[in-house]
Write an enzyme that holds these catalytic residues in place. Structure first.
Site, PDB file in Angstrom:
ATOM      1  N   LYS A   1      33.659  48.097  42.337  1.00  0.00           N
ATOM      2  CA  LYS A   1      32.854  48.232  41.128  1.00  0.00           C
ATOM      3  C   LYS A   1      31.987  46.993  40.977  1.00  0.00           C
ATOM      4  O   LYS A   1      32.470  45.872  41.135  1.00  0.00           O
ATOM      5  CB  LYS A   1      33.763  48.395  39.906  1.00  0.00           C
TER       6      LYS A   1
ATOM      7  N   ARG B   1      35.918  38.879  41.755  1.00  0.00           N
ATOM      8  CA  ARG B   1      37.269  38.859  41.202  1.00  0.00           C
ATOM      9  C   ARG B   1      38.255  38.675  42.351  1.00  0.00           C
ATOM     10  O   ARG B   1      38.328  39.495  43.263  1.00  0.00           O
ATOM     11  CB  ARG B   1      37.576  40.158  40.460  1.00  0.00           C
TER      12      ARG B   1
ATOM     13  N   ASP C   1      42.241  35.918  38.777  1.00  0.00           N
ATOM     14  CA  ASP C   1      43.098  36.534  37.772  1.00  0.00           C
ATOM     15  C   ASP C   1      44.222  35.605  37.339  1.00  0.00           C
ATOM     16  O   ASP C   1      44.792  35.775  36.268  1.00  0.00           O
ATOM     17  CB  ASP C   1      43.697  37.834  38.320  1.00  0.00           C
TER      18      ASP C   1
ATOM     19  N   GLY D   1      48.131  49.163  36.979  1.00  0.00           N
ATOM     20  CA  GLY D   1      48.879  47.920  37.012  1.00  0.00           C
ATOM     21  C   GLY D   1      49.024  47.462  35.576  1.00  0.00           C
ATOM     22  O   GLY D   1      48.056  47.488  34.818  1.00  0.00           O
TER      23      GLY D   1
ATOM     24  N   ASP E   1      48.946  59.789  37.282  1.00  0.00           N
ATOM     25  CA  ASP E   1      48.133  60.039  36.090  1.00  0.00           C
ATOM     26  C   ASP E   1      49.004  59.950  34.845  1.00  0.00           C
ATOM     27  O   ASP E   1      49.770  60.868  34.541  1.00  0.00           O
ATOM     28  CB  ASP E   1      47.470  61.413  36.187  1.00  0.00           C
TER      29      ASP E   1
END
Length: 459
Positions: free
Chosen positions: A16, A100, A156, A220, A299
């Site tokens: 992304k 990231r 992170d 996560g 999901d």
């Protein structure tokens, strides 16, 4: 002088990228966002938004786009070939690329990527073989192909560098621990940095005056106690495996469990490569556990729907059980629904345990319980169950069933608690708020770069 900042977030199955324009010291303005997903389940698909408008909703991409480098190259091509994206016409228009990186070791702030920084990140692969490896190929590509841009690593783990020694230390031989860099690091820190600033702004406080318990809940999941705007404790540890269960992660379990689970846990996984060593134990606990192991699905929407349409997963303790139980219980309850209820109840229990522990660790001085991440934002059922479970601490929800992450008229932080109803917590203080925060890791990385003079060549 205005420049273009790219924020790159590479996962195991997706890449992304958000593009911003910014001036030094000013808040970035998003101009585009592109995502390629489904890299591990071809065909991959591309989604593209420009200026808040969907340009490509979902388009299958060429079969040759099979890894993170391919996906990044396609994303860049999409941006440059869009004649209506005037700020990015060539590679030379890009001034800063921030990446990231999950595990930053002892780094306490974003780092300009040099040869030395890059090799240090490679060495950290031993601590995070399943996580950093997704990002480094794109970092290498950008360093090679964007000679005029500054590449920056945002970690992170950096937000958690303020965790006190007595909390971050594991009770093992400290000589071995220091040599092996074995301690609690914590993750989701870019998200927690955004949550802290956004929550402080919502409450009308300076970040240094804010105490919150934040929950980043997605595939996560983690929890964080934030004291005076800084990380005090967090559920993840040496790696992201510790703490809360996730879609395919076990979370914290008895360390000896994996040795009873399988006999070959010390051997290398078939997923290992020459440069990436992954043990069977790591693969089992990171990829073959979590709520998928209980229900067969990653999901959580399916799990929450099945769990909450049957019976409450976390009934309040009752010292006087129902003296008149159902005389005709269902003799054949749906085992799948039972598994979904179990997974839901298990997650509520684990989250609530961290909320309680952090409430005590913060001495009850908590301004808000903040839900974030895809599940935290969208699952009203999970929020309601958690808030009910920790209600004895003064938290109260206000029936936010209609808020699914798309409400709030675009607000970054939304109050879903019962603060307006008054009341107090255990210490007689005003009732702590219950909030939902739409966290934005890409924006937070761009903001860090925009504010640091070093990344503009003037530090």
């Amino acid at each position: 002088m205005k420049t273009v900042i790219l924020s790159v977030n590479a996962g195991s199955s997706s890449v992304k990228l958000s593009a911003y324009t910014a001036e030094q010291g000013q808040s970035p303005i998003q101009i585009a966002e592109v995502q390629v997903s489904g890299l591990t389940a071809p065909p991959a698909s591309l989604k593209y938004e420009r200026g808040g408008k969907t340009i490509v909703k979902s388009r299958e991409v060429d079969d040759q786009v099979s890894d993170q480098r391919d996906a990044f190259s396609l994303i860049l091509k999409t941006l440059i070939e869009d004649d209506d994206l005037h700020d990015i016409q060539t590679k030379d228009d890009i001034g800063i690329i921030c990446h990231r990186i999950v595990h930053g070791g002892d780094y306490t702030k974003p780092q300009l990527i040099t040869n030395g920084t890059y090799h240090h990140l490679e060495n950290l692969n031993d601590l995070a073989p399943l996580h950093n490896a997704n990002s480094l190929p794109i970092v290498r590509l950008c360093v090679q192909d964007f000679p005029s841009a500054r590449n920056v690593a945002c970690f992170d783990s950096q937000f958690h560098s303020t965790i006190p020694e007595h909390i971050r230390t594991y009770p093992i031989n400290q000589d071995i621990a220091r040599r092996g860099r074995l301690r609690k690091y914590g993750f989701h820190g870019i998200s927690y940095s955004f949550i802290t600033r956004a929550t402080a702004e919502f409450l009308g406080k300076d970040p240094s005056d804010v105490n919150i318990i934040a929950l980043h809940l997605g595939s996560g999941a983690s929890a964080c106690a934030i004291k005076g705007g800084k990380s005090w404790d967090t559920s993840m540890g040496l790696t992201p495996l510790a703490g809360l269960p996730g879609a395919t992660r076990s979370g914290s379990v008895d360390p000896s469990l994996v040795f009873h689970y399988a006999s070959d846990v010390g051997k290398l996984s078939p997923a290992s490569t020459k440069d990436l060593h992954i043990s069977r134990a790591e693969e089992i606990l990171n990829k073959q556990a979590g709520w998928k192991a209980l229900t067969g699905t990653t999901d959580f929407r399916v799990i929450a729907a099945a769990a909450t349409t049957t019976s409450s997963p976390t009934p309040s303790p009752n010292p006087n059980p129902n003296p008149n139980p159902d005389p005709n219980p269902d003799p054949n309850p749906d085992p799948q629904n039972q598994n979904h209820r179990l997974a839901f109840a298990l997650l509520v229990d684990r989250i609530s345990a961290f909320v309680g522990a952090y409430y005590v660790s913060l001495h009850g001085r908590v301004d808000a319980l903040v839900f974030a991440g895809g599940i935290g934002e969208r699952s009203a059922a999970l929020r309601a169950a958690v808030v009910e479970q920790v209600g004895c601490l003064g938290f109260a929800a206000d029936g936010d069933e209609d808020f699914d992450g798309d409400g709030g008229e675009g607000a970054v932080v939304v109050d879903v608690g019962r603060e307006a109803a008054g009341g107090s917590d255990l210490g007689g203080r005003p009732r702590p708020r219950v909030l939902v925060c739409r966290t934005d890791e890409q924006f937070e990385m761009a903001r860090m770069c925009a504010e640091d003079a070093e990344f503009w060549g003037s530090g």
